[in-house]
Design a protein around this motif. Structure first.
Motif, PDB file in Angstrom:
ATOM      1  N   UNK A 162       8.121  44.876  -2.115  1.00 51.34           N
ATOM      2  CA  UNK A 162       8.164  44.973  -0.659  1.00 51.34           C
ATOM      3  C   UNK A 162       6.785  44.732  -0.053  1.00 51.34           C
ATOM      4  N   UNK A 163       6.784  44.263   1.192  1.00 52.00           N
ATOM      5  CA  UNK A 163       5.524  44.100   1.931  1.00 52.00           C
ATOM      6  C   UNK A 163       5.097  45.458   2.464  1.00 52.00           C
ATOM      7  N   UNK A 164       3.863  45.854   2.179  1.00 56.91           N
ATOM      8  CA  UNK A 164       3.378  47.153   2.645  1.00 56.91           C
ATOM      9  C   UNK A 164       2.249  47.014   3.658  1.00 56.91           C
ATOM     10  N   UNK A 165       1.903  45.772   4.050  1.00 50.68           N
ATOM     11  CA  UNK A 165       0.883  45.553   5.068  1.00 50.68           C
ATOM     12  C   UNK A 165       0.775  44.075   5.393  1.00 50.68           C
ATOM     13  N   UNK A 166       0.254  43.750   6.555  1.00 48.25           N
ATOM     14  CA  UNK A 166       0.094  42.347   6.947  1.00 48.25           C
ATOM     15  C   UNK A 166      -1.020  42.211   7.968  1.00 48.25           C
ATOM     16  N   UNK A 167      -1.510  40.989   8.126  1.00 50.93           N
ATOM     17  CA  UNK A 167      -2.536  40.668   9.113  1.00 50.93           C
ATOM     18  C   UNK A 167      -2.372  39.204   9.507  1.00 50.93           C
ATOM     19  N   UNK A 168      -2.701  38.884  10.755  1.00 54.46           N
ATOM     20  CA  UNK A 168      -2.607  37.509  11.250  1.00 54.46           C
ATOM     21  C   UNK A 168      -3.970  37.056  11.757  1.00 54.46           C
ATOM     22  N   UNK A 169      -4.285  35.790  11.532  1.00 52.79           N
ATOM     23  CA  UNK A 169      -5.513  35.193  12.051  1.00 52.79           C
ATOM     24  C   UNK A 169      -5.203  33.798  12.562  1.00 52.79           C
ATOM     25  N   UNK A 170      -5.918  33.385  13.621  1.00 58.04           N
ATOM     26  CA  UNK A 170      -5.779  32.033  14.162  1.00 58.04           C
ATOM     27  C   UNK A 170      -7.168  31.421  14.303  1.00 58.04           C
ATOM     28  N   UNK A 171      -7.216  30.103  14.350  1.00 61.97           N
ATOM     29  CA  UNK A 171      -8.472  29.361  14.483  1.00 61.97           C
ATOM     30  C   UNK A 171      -8.462  28.625  15.820  1.00 61.97           C
ATOM     31  N   UNK A 172      -9.596  28.685  16.537  1.00 65.70           N
ATOM     32  CA  UNK A 172      -9.717  27.905  17.773  1.00 65.70           C
ATOM     33  C   UNK A 172     -11.182  27.552  18.009  1.00 65.70           C
TER      34      UNK A 172
END
Length: 401
Positions: free
Chosen positions: A66-76
C-alpha cells in the motif's frame, strides 16, 4: 516502522490510481460525526500537468504493497533576481496517519529534489500554513528558508446586492489578452517568481480576463483566474453513514421524525401562548425568531454553496495586480471591488487574493477573512544560495487551484 520504497506515480496505471485513492482516504482528517475524502475525477496529475514538467512520488510499504505517503512537484521557468530561472514547486505532501514520524516525508522530499535537479531546477519552493509550526520546522530542518510571508484574503459573495464601489464615477473595462499581456509584462519585469512568458500565461484556459481602470495619468488592473476544484468530496458519514440514505424506508423514517419534531414544537408554542406567562411567550417568540433568522442565513449559504459547487464555480482568484501613477492605488481598489461584483454576477461563491503584508497594495485589499501563509525556498545546487523573494513577488494562481 514500515520499510518503504519510493516509486513514481504513473497517470496511466490503474493500480497506482487505486493506491493513491486509498492513501487519500487514510490521510483525511475525519471526526466521529463527519467522514469525507477527496475524489480526483481527472487523476492525481490533473493539477501538475498545467506546468512544464512534474513528478508525483509515493512511498510503498514493502510488506502490504500500500501507499503510505506521497508528494508532488512541478517544474516552471520564472524570473528570480532579474534572471530567467527554472524552479520546482513542492506541494501535496501527505503521509498516512499510521506511518507518521517515521521520516517518510523527508525521504519523499529528498527523492523529489533529486529528480527536479536532474530536470534543471535551481531552486525548490513550497507554501505552508502560517499556524502549521510542525511542518515549518520540518522544512526548515531540510534546508528551506522563509522567502515570503503572505496573506490569503477571502471575500464571500453571498450578499444579494452588489458591493459598493469606492469610486462610482471611475470606469472599469475588460481588456484584450494582448493589451493585458503588455500591461502585466511592463509592470512585472523585475518581480521575483513572475512567469517568463506572460502572454501564454494569460491565454491559459482558466484565465477569465484582465480588468483595467484608467485615469488621466494613472492606471490599475487585476486578472481573474477560475480556480476550478481539482477534486470532488465524497462523504462517507454525516452523523449517519451516507449509504443509509439510499434506503427508502430510512428516508421515510427521517422525514417522519422531522415532521414529529415540528409538530411537537408548534404544539409547545401554542400551549405556551395560550396558558403560559406572557414573558415566557414573548421570550420564546424572540428566541424562535432569532433561530429562524440564522437558520435562514445558513440554509441560504448552503444553497449558494451547493449551486456554486454544481456549476464548478466555487472560487475565483484575483492575481497579477498592477498600478501606476498618482491615483493608481485608488484605481486598483476600484478594480478589486468591481471584479468581485463581476464574479458575483457570474455565480461564484468567493474570491481569494494573495498578498504580502509589506506590499504597497496591501492597504486596499479588503475581505471577510484572512489566512496567513509562508512561502519557503531552498537551493538545489551547492554553488547557488537561496534568498527571500522581493516584497512584490508574483503569486502563481496555479500553485493553489
Amino acid at each position: 516502522m514500515a520499510s518503504v520504497v519510493i516509486r513514481e506515480y504513473s497517470p496511466t496505471s490503474v493500480e497506482d490510481a487505486k493506491k493513491m485513492e486509498q492513501l487519500e482516504k487514510d490521510c483525511s482528517n475525519n471526526s466521529a460525526f463527519v467522514q469525507v475524502h477527496k475524489v480526483y475525477q481527472n487523476g492525481f496529475h490533473f493539477k501538475a500537468q498545467q506546468f512544464e514538467g512534474f513528478h508525483i512520488l509515493y512511498a510503498e510499504d514493502t510488506q502490504t504493497g500500500q501507499a503510505c505517503g506521497s508528494v508532488s512537484t512541478v517544474i516552471k521557468t520564472v524570473k528570480l533576481d532579474g534572471k530567467s530561472t527554472k524552479v520546482a514547486y513542492l506541494f501535496d505532501v501527505r503521509v498516512r496517519k499510521l506511518n507518521r514520524r517515521q521520516g517518510i516525508a523527508e525521504k519523499l522530499s529528498k527523492a523529489a529534489e533529486e529528480l527536479c535537479l536532474k530536470d534543471g531546477a535551481v531552486f525548490m519552493y513550497l507554501t505552508v500554513n502560517g499556524d502549521n509550526k510542525i511542518a515549518y520546522r520540518l522544512y526548515e530542518k531540510t534546508g528551506f528558508i522563509n522567502a515570503s510571508n503572505r496573506e490569503i484574503v477571502c471575500s464571500l459573495l453571498t450578499t444579494r446586492v452588489p458591493l459598493p464601489l469606492p469610486l462610482p464615477a471611475a470606469r472599469v473595462e475588460k481588456v484584450s489578452q494582448d493589451e493585458a499581456a503588455h500591461l502585466v509584462k511592463s509592470m512585472y519585469t523585475d518581480l521575483d517568481m513572475a512567469p517568463t512568458d506572460v502572454p501564454s500565461f494569460l491565454k491559459h484556459p482558466r484565465n477569465i480576463g484582465t480588468y483595467v481602470c484608467r485615469d488621466k495619468d494613472s492606471v490599475a488592473g487585476v486578472s481573474l483566474w477560475h480556480a476550478q476544484p481539482l477534486f470532488d468530496f465524497d462523504f462517507d458519514r454525516v452523523l449517519i453513514p451516507t449509504h443509509w440514505v439510499s434506503h427508502s424506508s430510512l428516508r421515510v423514517l427521517g422525514w417522519g421524525m422531522l415532521g414529529m419534531f415540528l409538530a411537537f414544537y408548534l404544539h409547545f408554542m401554542y400551549t405556551l401562548l395560550c396558558t403560559g406567562p406572557l414573558w415566557q411567550a414573548v421570550s420564546a417568540l424572540c428566541v424562535s425568531g432569532m433561530a429562524g433568522y440564522y437558520l435562514r442565513k445558513a440554509l441560504r449559504f448552503l444553497w449558494r454553496l451547493s449551486s456554486a459547487y454544481a456549476k464548478r464555480k466555487l472560487i475565483v482568484r484575483q492575481f497579477a495586480p498592477f498600478f501606476s501613477g498618482p491615483n493608481g492605488l485608488a484605481l486598483l481598489q476600484q478594480v478589486l471591488a468591481h471584479t468581485k461584483n463581476v464574479c458575483k454576477a457570474e455565480g461564484y461563491l468567493m474570491v481569494f487574493f494573495n498578498v504580502s503584508p509589506v506590499d504597497p497594495i496591501y492597504p486596499v485589499c479588503n475581505g471577510d477573512k484572512r489566512f496567513r501563509t509562508i512561502q519557503m525556498i531552498k537551493s538545489l545546487r551547492e554553488d547557488v544560495t537561496a534568498l527571500p523573494f522581493k516584497s512584490g513577488s508574483f503569486f502563481d494562481p496555479r500553485d493553489i487551484a
